[in-house]
Design an enzyme around this catalytic site. Structure first.
Site, mmCIF file in Angstrom:
data_model
loop_
_atom_site.group_PDB
_atom_site.id
_atom_site.type_symbol
_atom_site.label_atom_id
_atom_site.label_comp_id
_atom_site.label_asym_id
_atom_site.label_seq_id
_atom_site.Cartn_x
_atom_site.Cartn_y
_atom_site.Cartn_z
ATOM 1 C CB CYS A 68 21.876 60.605 -17.431
ATOM 2 S SG CYS A 68 20.796 59.512 -18.343
ATOM 3 C CG HIS A 127 19.482 58.380 -12.843
ATOM 4 N ND1 HIS A 127 20.132 59.597 -12.790
ATOM 5 C CD2 HIS A 127 19.723 57.881 -14.095
ATOM 6 C CE1 HIS A 127 20.713 59.832 -13.966
ATOM 7 N NE2 HIS A 127 20.478 58.819 -14.769
#
Ligand SMILES: [Zn+2]
Lengths: 149, 384
Positions: free
Chosen positions: B83, B332
Protein backbone atom coordinates in the site's frame (compact mmCIF):
# COMPACT_ATOMS: atom_id res chain seq x y z
CA UNK A 1 6.10 -32.74 4.78
CA UNK A 2 5.33 -29.07 5.33
CA UNK A 3 2.36 -29.22 2.98
CA UNK A 4 0.60 -30.98 5.88
CA UNK A 5 0.66 -27.75 7.88
CA UNK A 6 -2.50 -25.65 7.81
CA UNK A 7 -5.98 -25.77 6.33
CA UNK A 8 -4.66 -23.94 3.29
CA UNK A 9 -0.89 -24.09 2.83
CA UNK A 10 0.98 -21.45 0.84
CA UNK A 11 4.58 -22.61 1.42
CA UNK A 12 4.84 -26.39 0.94
CA UNK A 13 8.62 -26.47 0.50
CA UNK A 14 10.92 -25.30 3.28
CA UNK A 15 14.11 -26.32 5.06
CA UNK A 16 12.07 -26.84 8.23
CA UNK A 17 9.54 -29.24 6.70
CA UNK A 18 10.14 -31.84 9.46
CA UNK A 19 8.28 -29.44 11.76
CA UNK A 20 4.99 -30.77 10.39
CA UNK A 21 6.00 -34.43 10.97
CA UNK A 22 6.76 -33.61 14.60
CA UNK A 23 3.46 -31.75 14.94
CA UNK A 24 1.61 -34.80 13.55
CA UNK A 25 3.25 -36.84 16.31
CA UNK A 26 2.13 -34.33 18.93
CA UNK A 27 5.33 -32.37 19.41
CA UNK A 28 5.71 -28.59 19.02
CA UNK A 29 9.24 -27.92 17.82
CA UNK A 30 11.31 -24.77 17.72
CA UNK A 31 14.83 -24.56 16.33
CA UNK A 32 18.24 -24.10 17.93
CA UNK A 33 21.34 -22.92 16.09
CA UNK A 34 24.09 -25.50 16.58
CA UNK A 35 26.73 -22.80 16.17
CA UNK A 36 25.67 -20.07 18.60
CA UNK A 37 22.73 -21.65 20.41
CA UNK A 38 20.09 -19.08 19.39
CA UNK A 39 16.60 -20.53 19.75
CA UNK A 40 13.72 -19.55 17.48
CA UNK A 41 10.01 -19.94 17.06
CA UNK A 42 8.78 -20.20 14.35
CA UNK A 43 11.71 -22.56 13.66
CA UNK A 44 14.25 -21.39 11.11
CA UNK A 45 17.01 -23.25 9.29
CA UNK A 46 19.33 -20.27 9.03
CA UNK A 47 20.49 -18.35 12.07
CA UNK A 48 19.73 -14.62 11.98
CA UNK A 49 22.46 -13.98 14.58
CA UNK A 50 25.53 -15.88 13.31
CA UNK A 51 24.25 -16.82 9.80
CA UNK A 52 24.97 -20.52 10.34
CA UNK A 53 22.75 -22.99 8.48
CA UNK A 54 23.34 -25.79 11.00
CA UNK A 55 20.33 -26.25 13.27
CA UNK A 56 18.46 -28.78 15.37
CA UNK A 57 14.86 -29.08 16.53
CA UNK A 58 14.09 -28.60 20.21
CA UNK A 59 10.74 -29.42 21.78
CA UNK A 60 8.75 -26.54 23.21
CA UNK A 61 6.38 -26.88 26.17
CA UNK A 62 3.59 -25.03 24.39
CA UNK A 63 3.04 -22.86 27.49
CA UNK A 64 2.05 -19.41 26.32
CA UNK A 65 0.49 -16.07 27.22
CA UNK A 66 -2.07 -14.25 25.05
CA UNK A 67 -0.69 -11.04 23.53
CA UNK A 68 -3.70 -10.11 21.35
CA UNK A 69 -6.63 -11.67 19.49
CA UNK A 70 -9.49 -10.97 17.10
CA UNK A 71 -12.65 -12.70 15.91
CA UNK A 72 -12.64 -12.85 12.11
CA UNK A 73 -16.09 -12.50 10.51
CA UNK A 74 -15.04 -11.60 6.96
CA UNK A 75 -12.91 -14.55 5.85
CA UNK A 76 -10.54 -14.93 2.92
CA UNK A 77 -10.95 -17.54 0.17
CA UNK A 78 -10.61 -21.05 1.65
CA UNK A 79 -11.81 -20.17 5.16
CA UNK A 80 -15.47 -19.22 4.53
CA UNK A 81 -16.72 -22.53 5.98
CA UNK A 82 -15.14 -21.97 9.43
CA UNK A 83 -16.31 -18.35 9.89
CA UNK A 84 -16.36 -16.80 12.42
CA UNK A 85 -13.07 -17.90 13.94
CA UNK A 86 -10.80 -16.39 16.56
CA UNK A 87 -7.07 -15.98 16.08
CA UNK A 88 -4.66 -15.17 18.86
CA UNK A 89 -1.00 -14.20 19.04
CA UNK A 90 0.86 -15.66 22.02
CA UNK A 91 4.26 -15.23 23.61
CA UNK A 92 5.79 -18.67 24.06
CA UNK A 93 7.42 -19.56 27.39
CA UNK A 94 10.75 -20.56 25.79
CA UNK A 95 11.10 -17.87 23.10
CA UNK A 96 9.27 -16.39 20.14
CA UNK A 97 5.61 -16.08 19.29
CA UNK A 98 2.96 -18.01 17.50
CA UNK A 99 -0.34 -17.19 15.80
CA UNK A 100 -3.16 -19.74 15.94
CA UNK A 101 -6.87 -20.32 16.37
CA UNK A 102 -8.33 -20.24 19.83
CA UNK A 103 -9.81 -23.72 20.35
CA UNK A 104 -13.04 -25.09 21.79
CA UNK A 105 -11.79 -25.21 25.39
CA UNK A 106 -11.97 -21.40 25.59
CA UNK A 107 -15.30 -19.60 25.25
CA UNK A 108 -15.34 -16.12 23.73
CA UNK A 109 -16.26 -14.36 26.99
CA UNK A 110 -13.29 -15.92 28.79
CA UNK A 111 -10.69 -14.46 26.42
CA UNK A 112 -8.42 -11.92 28.09
CA UNK A 113 -5.13 -10.43 26.95
CA UNK A 114 -2.42 -11.76 29.28
CA UNK A 115 -4.20 -15.06 30.02
CA UNK A 116 -2.24 -18.34 30.15
CA UNK A 117 -2.82 -20.71 27.25
CA UNK A 118 -1.52 -24.05 26.01
CA UNK A 119 -0.48 -24.61 22.40
CA UNK A 120 -1.91 -28.01 21.39
CA UNK A 121 -0.89 -29.91 18.21
CA UNK A 122 -3.94 -30.97 16.22
CA UNK A 123 -5.00 -32.96 13.19
CA UNK A 124 -7.97 -32.06 10.96
CA UNK A 125 -9.86 -35.30 11.48
CA UNK A 126 -12.70 -34.56 9.10
CA UNK A 127 -10.25 -34.41 6.19
CA UNK A 128 -8.98 -37.52 4.43
CA UNK A 129 -5.56 -36.07 3.59
CA UNK A 130 -3.13 -35.34 6.41
CA UNK A 131 -3.58 -31.78 7.63
CA UNK A 132 -2.05 -30.65 10.91
CA UNK A 133 -2.16 -27.41 12.88
CA UNK A 134 -2.05 -26.18 16.43
CA UNK A 135 -4.62 -24.42 18.55
CA UNK A 136 -4.62 -22.34 21.72
CA UNK A 137 -6.38 -24.07 24.59
CA UNK A 138 -6.88 -23.97 28.36
CA UNK A 139 -3.67 -24.78 30.29
CA UNK A 140 -3.52 -28.51 30.95
CA UNK A 141 -5.19 -29.50 27.66
CA UNK A 142 -3.20 -32.37 26.18
CA UNK A 143 -2.91 -33.79 22.72
CA UNK A 144 -3.75 -37.36 21.93
CA UNK A 145 -4.17 -39.17 18.65
CA UNK A 146 -7.79 -39.68 17.68
CA UNK A 147 -9.12 -37.28 20.28
CA UNK A 148 -12.07 -35.44 18.88
CA UNK A 149 -11.89 -31.71 19.19
CA UNK B 1 21.84 19.08 -0.98
CA UNK B 2 19.87 20.44 -3.92
CA UNK B 3 16.10 20.50 -3.51
CA UNK B 4 13.46 18.61 -5.46
CA UNK B 5 10.13 20.33 -5.98
CA UNK B 6 6.61 19.31 -6.90
CA UNK B 7 5.36 21.65 -9.64
CA UNK B 8 2.22 19.89 -10.82
CA UNK B 9 -0.57 17.76 -9.34
CA UNK B 10 -3.40 15.69 -10.78
CA UNK B 11 -6.03 13.51 -9.14
CA UNK B 12 -8.71 11.34 -10.72
CA UNK B 13 -12.05 10.22 -9.31
CA UNK B 14 -11.66 7.35 -6.81
CA UNK B 15 -14.27 4.63 -6.66
CA UNK B 16 -15.59 1.65 -8.59
CA UNK B 17 -14.36 2.67 -12.02
CA UNK B 18 -15.93 0.07 -14.27
CA UNK B 19 -15.68 2.65 -17.04
CA UNK B 20 -11.90 2.63 -17.42
CA UNK B 21 -8.71 0.57 -17.68
CA UNK B 22 -5.84 1.25 -15.32
CA UNK B 23 -3.90 3.18 -17.99
CA UNK B 24 -7.00 5.28 -18.68
CA UNK B 25 -7.20 6.09 -14.97
CA UNK B 26 -3.50 7.03 -15.01
CA UNK B 27 -4.12 9.29 -17.99
CA UNK B 28 -6.78 11.34 -16.15
CA UNK B 29 -4.36 12.18 -13.35
CA UNK B 30 -1.43 12.73 -15.71
CA UNK B 31 -3.33 15.11 -18.01
CA UNK B 32 -4.42 17.20 -15.01
CA UNK B 33 -0.88 17.30 -13.56
CA UNK B 34 0.70 18.36 -16.88
CA UNK B 35 -1.90 21.13 -17.28
CA UNK B 36 -1.39 22.21 -13.67
CA UNK B 37 2.40 22.39 -14.08
CA UNK B 38 2.01 24.20 -17.41
CA UNK B 39 4.75 22.09 -18.96
CA UNK B 40 5.18 20.46 -22.35
CA UNK B 41 4.95 16.68 -21.72
CA UNK B 42 7.84 16.29 -24.18
CA UNK B 43 10.12 17.81 -21.51
CA UNK B 44 9.35 14.94 -19.10
CA UNK B 45 12.44 12.72 -19.06
CA UNK B 46 11.07 9.71 -17.21
CA UNK B 47 8.21 8.33 -15.12
CA UNK B 48 7.83 6.10 -12.09
CA UNK B 49 4.69 4.01 -11.61
CA UNK B 50 3.55 3.08 -8.11
CA UNK B 51 1.21 0.10 -8.22
CA UNK B 52 0.71 -3.43 -6.90
CA UNK B 53 0.79 -5.78 -9.89
CA UNK B 54 -1.14 -8.74 -8.41
CA UNK B 55 -4.45 -6.91 -8.86
CA UNK B 56 -4.11 -6.41 -12.61
CA UNK B 57 -4.48 -8.84 -15.46
CA UNK B 58 -1.97 -6.75 -17.46
CA UNK B 59 1.54 -7.92 -16.76
CA UNK B 60 4.32 -5.32 -16.37
CA UNK B 61 2.16 -2.27 -15.91
CA UNK B 62 4.67 0.56 -16.54
CA UNK B 63 4.90 -0.43 -20.21
CA UNK B 64 1.21 -0.01 -20.94
CA UNK B 65 0.93 3.18 -18.89
CA UNK B 66 3.98 4.77 -20.51
CA UNK B 67 2.66 4.06 -23.98
CA UNK B 68 -0.84 5.35 -23.20
CA UNK B 69 0.54 8.58 -21.72
CA UNK B 70 2.59 9.08 -24.88
CA UNK B 71 5.85 9.08 -22.96
CA UNK B 72 7.85 6.58 -25.07
CA UNK B 73 10.83 6.45 -25.44
CA UNK B 74 11.83 7.96 -22.06
CA UNK B 75 12.40 5.50 -19.17
CA UNK B 76 9.81 4.15 -16.75
CA UNK B 77 9.80 1.63 -13.94
CA UNK B 78 7.54 0.18 -11.25
CA UNK B 79 7.84 0.49 -7.48
CA UNK B 80 6.04 -2.05 -5.31
CA UNK B 81 5.84 -2.05 -1.53
CA UNK B 82 2.16 -2.97 -1.03
CA UNK B 83 0.00 0.00 0.00
CA UNK B 84 3.04 2.31 0.09
CA UNK B 85 3.91 1.77 -3.59
CA UNK B 86 2.91 5.34 -4.49
CA UNK B 87 5.27 6.93 -1.98
CA UNK B 88 8.01 4.55 -3.10
CA UNK B 89 7.51 5.96 -6.61
CA UNK B 90 7.93 9.49 -5.25
CA UNK B 91 11.02 8.45 -3.33
CA UNK B 92 12.68 6.86 -6.37
CA UNK B 93 11.78 9.93 -8.44
CA UNK B 94 13.41 12.10 -5.79
CA UNK B 95 16.48 9.82 -5.85
CA UNK B 96 16.64 9.87 -9.66
CA UNK B 97 16.58 13.67 -9.72
CA UNK B 98 19.04 14.00 -6.83
CA UNK B 99 21.42 11.70 -8.72
CA UNK B 100 21.35 13.98 -11.76
CA UNK B 101 20.09 11.20 -14.03
CA UNK B 102 16.68 12.91 -14.38
CA UNK B 103 15.39 16.47 -14.16
CA UNK B 104 11.64 16.38 -14.75
CA UNK B 105 9.58 13.31 -13.92
CA UNK B 106 5.95 12.21 -13.82
CA UNK B 107 5.19 10.12 -10.74
CA UNK B 108 1.99 8.14 -11.15
CA UNK B 109 0.19 6.01 -8.60
CA UNK B 110 -2.55 3.92 -10.19
CA UNK B 111 -4.56 0.87 -9.26
CA UNK B 112 -7.62 -1.09 -10.25
CA UNK B 113 -8.91 -3.33 -7.48
CA UNK B 114 -12.63 -3.78 -7.96
CA UNK B 115 -12.33 -6.35 -10.72
CA UNK B 116 -11.59 -8.88 -7.95
CA UNK B 117 -14.19 -10.13 -5.45
CA UNK B 118 -14.00 -9.18 -1.77
CA UNK B 119 -12.93 -12.70 -0.56
CA UNK B 120 -10.25 -12.72 -3.29
CA UNK B 121 -8.99 -9.33 -2.09
CA UNK B 122 -9.13 -10.48 1.55
CA UNK B 123 -7.03 -13.52 0.62
CA UNK B 124 -4.57 -11.49 -1.43
CA UNK B 125 -4.22 -8.75 1.17
CA UNK B 126 -4.03 -11.22 4.07
CA UNK B 127 -0.95 -12.70 2.43
CA UNK B 128 0.94 -9.48 3.19
CA UNK B 129 1.31 -11.27 6.52
CA UNK B 130 3.79 -14.12 6.62
CA UNK B 131 2.32 -16.95 4.52
CA UNK B 132 4.32 -19.83 6.03
CA UNK B 133 3.21 -19.46 9.65
CA UNK B 134 0.28 -17.02 9.67
CA UNK B 135 -1.88 -17.19 6.52
CA UNK B 136 -2.52 -20.91 7.25
CA UNK B 137 -4.88 -19.69 9.98
CA UNK B 138 -6.91 -17.51 7.62
CA UNK B 139 -5.44 -14.19 8.68
CA UNK B 140 -6.75 -11.12 6.88
CA UNK B 141 -5.49 -7.59 6.54
CA UNK B 142 -8.22 -6.21 8.85
CA UNK B 143 -7.39 -8.99 11.33
CA UNK B 144 -3.77 -7.82 11.67
CA UNK B 145 -4.84 -4.27 12.42
CA UNK B 146 -7.51 -5.66 14.76
CA UNK B 147 -4.69 -7.33 16.72
CA UNK B 148 -3.05 -3.89 16.97
CA UNK B 149 -6.38 -2.32 18.04
CA UNK B 150 -7.02 -4.89 20.77
CA UNK B 151 -3.50 -4.45 22.05
CA UNK B 152 -3.77 -0.63 22.03
CA UNK B 153 -7.14 -0.74 23.79
CA UNK B 154 -5.76 -3.10 26.43
CA UNK B 155 -2.51 -1.18 26.96
CA UNK B 156 -3.78 2.42 26.85
CA UNK B 157 -7.52 2.23 27.41
CA UNK B 158 -8.32 3.40 23.87
CA UNK B 159 -12.08 3.04 23.42
CA UNK B 160 -14.40 1.73 20.71
CA UNK B 161 -15.87 5.25 20.41
CA UNK B 162 -12.44 6.83 19.93
CA UNK B 163 -11.73 4.42 17.06
CA UNK B 164 -14.97 5.40 15.37
CA UNK B 165 -14.37 9.12 15.96
CA UNK B 166 -11.56 8.75 13.41
CA UNK B 167 -14.04 7.43 10.84
CA UNK B 168 -16.55 10.17 11.67
CA UNK B 169 -13.89 12.88 11.13
CA UNK B 170 -12.65 11.40 7.87
CA UNK B 171 -16.16 11.04 6.47
CA UNK B 172 -16.85 14.65 7.52
CA UNK B 173 -13.98 15.81 5.30
CA UNK B 174 -14.66 13.22 2.59
CA UNK B 175 -18.08 14.86 2.22
CA UNK B 176 -16.16 17.98 1.19
CA UNK B 177 -13.83 16.28 -1.33
CA UNK B 178 -15.26 15.83 -4.85
CA UNK B 179 -12.69 13.08 -5.64
CA UNK B 180 -13.69 10.93 -2.65
CA UNK B 181 -15.50 7.60 -2.95
CA UNK B 182 -17.79 8.34 0.03
CA UNK B 183 -18.95 11.94 0.09
CA UNK B 184 -21.29 11.65 3.02
CA UNK B 185 -21.03 12.12 6.76
CA UNK B 186 -21.59 9.29 9.22
CA UNK B 187 -22.38 9.02 12.91
CA UNK B 188 -20.98 6.70 15.59
CA UNK B 189 -24.47 5.22 16.02
CA UNK B 190 -24.64 4.37 12.31
CA UNK B 191 -21.09 2.95 12.34
CA UNK B 192 -21.96 0.68 15.27
CA UNK B 193 -24.77 -0.83 13.21
CA UNK B 194 -22.45 -1.88 10.37
CA UNK B 195 -21.47 -5.52 9.82
CA UNK B 196 -18.64 -7.07 11.87
CA UNK B 197 -15.35 -7.55 9.98
CA UNK B 198 -12.71 -8.53 12.53
CA UNK B 199 -13.45 -7.62 16.11
CA UNK B 200 -13.34 -4.76 17.20
CA UNK B 201 -13.67 -3.58 13.59
CA UNK B 202 -16.92 -3.20 11.75
CA UNK B 203 -17.30 -2.09 8.16
CA UNK B 204 -16.99 1.60 9.11
CA UNK B 205 -13.56 1.04 10.69
CA UNK B 206 -12.14 -0.09 7.36
CA UNK B 207 -11.17 1.81 4.25
CA UNK B 208 -12.74 0.62 1.01
CA UNK B 209 -11.01 -1.02 -1.93
CA UNK B 210 -11.16 1.34 -4.88
CA UNK B 211 -9.87 2.15 -8.34
CA UNK B 212 -8.06 5.39 -9.02
CA UNK B 213 -4.95 7.30 -9.93
CA UNK B 214 -2.99 10.37 -8.88
CA UNK B 215 0.04 12.10 -10.37
CA UNK B 216 2.70 14.60 -9.32
CA UNK B 217 5.33 16.28 -11.48
CA UNK B 218 8.75 16.28 -9.78
CA UNK B 219 11.39 18.76 -10.89
CA UNK B 220 15.03 19.51 -10.13
CA UNK B 221 15.68 22.70 -8.17
CA UNK B 222 16.64 24.80 -11.22
CA UNK B 223 13.54 23.77 -13.19
CA UNK B 224 11.25 24.12 -10.15
CA UNK B 225 12.49 27.65 -9.48
CA UNK B 226 11.20 28.67 -12.92
CA UNK B 227 7.80 27.07 -12.26
CA UNK B 228 4.67 29.13 -12.78
CA UNK B 229 3.05 27.41 -9.80
CA UNK B 230 4.05 27.78 -6.12
CA UNK B 231 6.53 24.96 -5.51
CA UNK B 232 6.05 22.33 -2.81
CA UNK B 233 9.58 21.29 -1.86
CA UNK B 234 10.18 17.67 -0.95
CA UNK B 235 12.52 18.52 1.92
CA UNK B 236 12.29 15.46 4.17
CA UNK B 237 12.28 11.97 2.70
CA UNK B 238 12.17 9.19 5.29
CA UNK B 239 11.74 5.50 4.73
CA UNK B 240 12.04 2.51 7.05
CA UNK B 241 11.02 -1.12 7.36
CA UNK B 242 9.89 -3.54 10.07
CA UNK B 243 9.60 -7.31 10.26
CA UNK B 244 7.29 -8.99 7.77
CA UNK B 245 5.86 -11.13 10.54
CA UNK B 246 3.69 -9.73 13.30
CA UNK B 247 5.39 -12.39 15.45
CA UNK B 248 8.65 -10.48 15.41
CA UNK B 249 7.41 -6.98 16.30
CA UNK B 250 8.54 -5.46 19.61
CA UNK B 251 4.95 -4.42 20.40
CA UNK B 252 1.53 -4.44 18.78
CA UNK B 253 0.65 -0.85 19.73
CA UNK B 254 2.53 1.03 17.01
CA UNK B 255 4.61 0.74 13.85
CA UNK B 256 8.37 0.97 14.42
CA UNK B 257 8.87 1.71 10.72
CA UNK B 258 6.70 4.82 11.03
CA UNK B 259 8.63 6.10 14.02
CA UNK B 260 11.93 5.58 12.23
CA UNK B 261 10.78 7.03 8.88
CA UNK B 262 9.44 10.16 10.58
CA UNK B 263 12.64 10.59 12.59
CA UNK B 264 14.65 10.53 9.34
CA UNK B 265 12.24 12.86 7.50
CA UNK B 266 12.06 15.43 10.31
CA UNK B 267 15.84 15.45 10.63
CA UNK B 268 16.42 15.88 6.90
CA UNK B 269 13.91 18.74 6.70
CA UNK B 270 15.16 20.30 9.93
CA UNK B 271 11.69 20.31 11.49
CA UNK B 272 9.90 18.68 14.41
CA UNK B 273 6.38 17.27 14.68
CA UNK B 274 5.23 20.65 16.02
CA UNK B 275 6.13 22.34 12.73
CA UNK B 276 3.74 20.15 10.73
CA UNK B 277 0.61 22.20 9.99
CA UNK B 278 -1.28 19.52 8.06
CA UNK B 279 -0.77 15.78 7.65
CA UNK B 280 -2.03 12.96 5.49
CA UNK B 281 -1.72 9.66 7.35
CA UNK B 282 -2.40 6.07 6.37
CA UNK B 283 -5.79 5.37 7.99
CA UNK B 284 -6.44 2.00 6.35
CA UNK B 285 -8.23 1.16 9.61
CA UNK B 286 -9.35 3.48 12.40
CA UNK B 287 -6.61 2.26 14.77
CA UNK B 288 -3.98 3.01 12.11
CA UNK B 289 -4.68 6.75 12.30
CA UNK B 290 -4.51 6.70 16.10
CA UNK B 291 -1.18 4.86 16.01
CA UNK B 292 0.05 7.35 13.38
CA UNK B 293 -0.64 10.34 15.71
CA UNK B 294 1.68 8.66 18.21
CA UNK B 295 4.32 7.26 15.84
CA UNK B 296 4.68 10.68 14.16
CA UNK B 297 4.94 12.49 17.50
CA UNK B 298 1.74 14.55 17.20
CA UNK B 299 0.92 13.27 20.70
CA UNK B 300 2.50 11.04 23.33
CA UNK B 301 2.49 7.26 23.07
CA UNK B 302 -0.90 6.01 24.20
CA UNK B 303 -2.59 9.43 23.90
CA UNK B 304 -3.88 8.91 20.34
CA UNK B 305 -7.41 8.04 21.46
CA UNK B 306 -7.71 11.26 23.45
CA UNK B 307 -6.15 13.20 20.54
CA UNK B 308 -9.11 12.41 18.29
CA UNK B 309 -11.63 12.66 21.12
CA UNK B 310 -10.42 16.23 21.76
CA UNK B 311 -10.67 16.94 18.00
CA UNK B 312 -6.96 17.81 17.81
CA UNK B 313 -6.79 16.30 14.30
CA UNK B 314 -9.67 18.39 12.89
CA UNK B 315 -8.83 21.34 10.60
CA UNK B 316 -8.85 23.76 13.55
CA UNK B 317 -7.05 21.40 15.96
CA UNK B 318 -3.38 21.09 16.92
CA UNK B 319 -2.39 19.01 13.86
CA UNK B 320 -5.06 18.65 11.15
CA UNK B 321 -5.01 15.10 9.75
CA UNK B 322 -6.65 13.66 6.62
CA UNK B 323 -8.56 16.80 5.76
CA UNK B 324 -9.36 15.21 2.38
CA UNK B 325 -11.21 12.28 3.96
CA UNK B 326 -8.25 9.95 4.27
CA UNK B 327 -8.21 6.42 2.93
CA UNK B 328 -11.42 5.87 4.88
CA UNK B 329 -13.62 8.20 2.85
CA UNK B 330 -11.57 8.69 -0.32
CA UNK B 331 -11.14 4.97 -0.90
CA UNK B 332 -7.80 3.17 -1.07
CA UNK B 333 -6.57 2.25 -4.56
CA UNK B 334 -3.40 0.93 -2.99
CA UNK B 335 -0.82 2.04 -5.56
CA UNK B 336 -2.39 5.50 -5.92
CA UNK B 337 -2.76 6.34 -2.24
CA UNK B 338 0.72 7.73 -1.49
CA UNK B 339 0.54 10.02 -4.52
CA UNK B 340 -3.01 11.06 -3.62
CA UNK B 341 -1.82 12.07 -0.14
CA UNK B 342 0.94 14.14 -1.72
CA UNK B 343 -1.52 15.89 -4.07
CA UNK B 344 -3.61 16.95 -1.07
CA UNK B 345 -0.62 18.31 0.87
CA UNK B 346 0.50 20.32 -2.18
CA UNK B 347 -3.02 21.80 -2.46
CA UNK B 348 -2.91 22.73 1.22
CA UNK B 349 0.56 24.33 0.88
CA UNK B 350 -0.64 26.33 -2.14
CA UNK B 351 -3.84 27.41 -0.39
CA UNK B 352 -5.94 25.67 -3.05
CA UNK B 353 -7.88 23.31 -0.75
CA UNK B 354 -11.08 25.36 -0.81
CA UNK B 355 -13.41 24.75 2.12
CA UNK B 356 -10.93 22.13 3.39
CA UNK B 357 -8.10 24.69 3.60
CA UNK B 358 -6.04 24.62 6.79
CA UNK B 359 -4.68 27.94 8.11
CA UNK B 360 -0.97 28.81 7.80
CA UNK B 361 -0.13 25.57 6.00
CA UNK B 362 3.57 26.15 5.29
CA UNK B 363 4.73 22.60 6.12
CA UNK B 364 2.89 19.34 5.58
CA UNK B 365 3.55 15.64 5.89
CA UNK B 366 2.55 12.38 4.24
CA UNK B 367 2.70 9.04 6.09
CA UNK B 368 2.18 6.07 3.78
CA UNK B 369 2.31 2.55 5.21
CA UNK B 370 2.86 -0.65 3.25
CA UNK B 371 1.17 -3.80 4.51
CA UNK B 372 1.03 -3.94 8.30
CA UNK B 373 3.97 -1.56 8.66
CA UNK B 374 6.61 -3.63 6.90
CA UNK B 375 7.30 -0.44 4.95
CA UNK B 376 6.70 3.17 5.86
CA UNK B 377 7.43 6.37 3.94
CA UNK B 378 7.20 9.76 5.62
CA UNK B 379 7.68 12.85 3.45
CA UNK B 380 7.87 16.45 4.69
CA UNK B 381 6.81 19.08 2.14
CA UNK B 382 7.27 22.83 2.49
CA UNK B 383 6.56 25.97 0.58
CA UNK B 384 8.88 28.95 0.54
ZN1 LIG C 1 23.61 -18.91 15.24
Amino acid sequence: MFKWFGKVNFAPYTKVSEFANHLKDGRLMGSKCKQCGQESFPPRADCSKCLSGDFEYIEFSGEAKLLSYTVIHAAPTGFEDVTPYTIGVVDLKETGRLLAWLGDTISEDEIKIGMDLQVVPRVFEELEEIKVYYSLEKPGTTWSVGQSS
Amino acid sequence: MARVGIIGIGHGQFGRRSDATVQELAFEAFREAVADAQIDPKDIDGSVIGSVPEYHKQRSLPGVVQEYLGLNPVPTWLTEVACASGSAAIRTGWMAIQSGAHRLMAIIGCQKMTELSTPEILALMGRVGEVQWESVFGTTFPAYYALFAKSHMHEYGTTREQLLQVAVKNHYYGARNPNALFQKEITIEKALESDPVSDPFQVYDCCANADGAACVILASEDIAKKSKKPVAWLDGVGCATASMSVLRRPSLTGLPSAEEASRIAYKMAGVTAKDIKVAEVHDCFTIAEIMAYEDLGFCAKGAGGRFIEERQSYADGQTPVNIDGGLKAKGHPIGATGVSMTVEIVKQLRGEAGERQVKNADAGLTHNVGGIGQYCFVHVLRRD
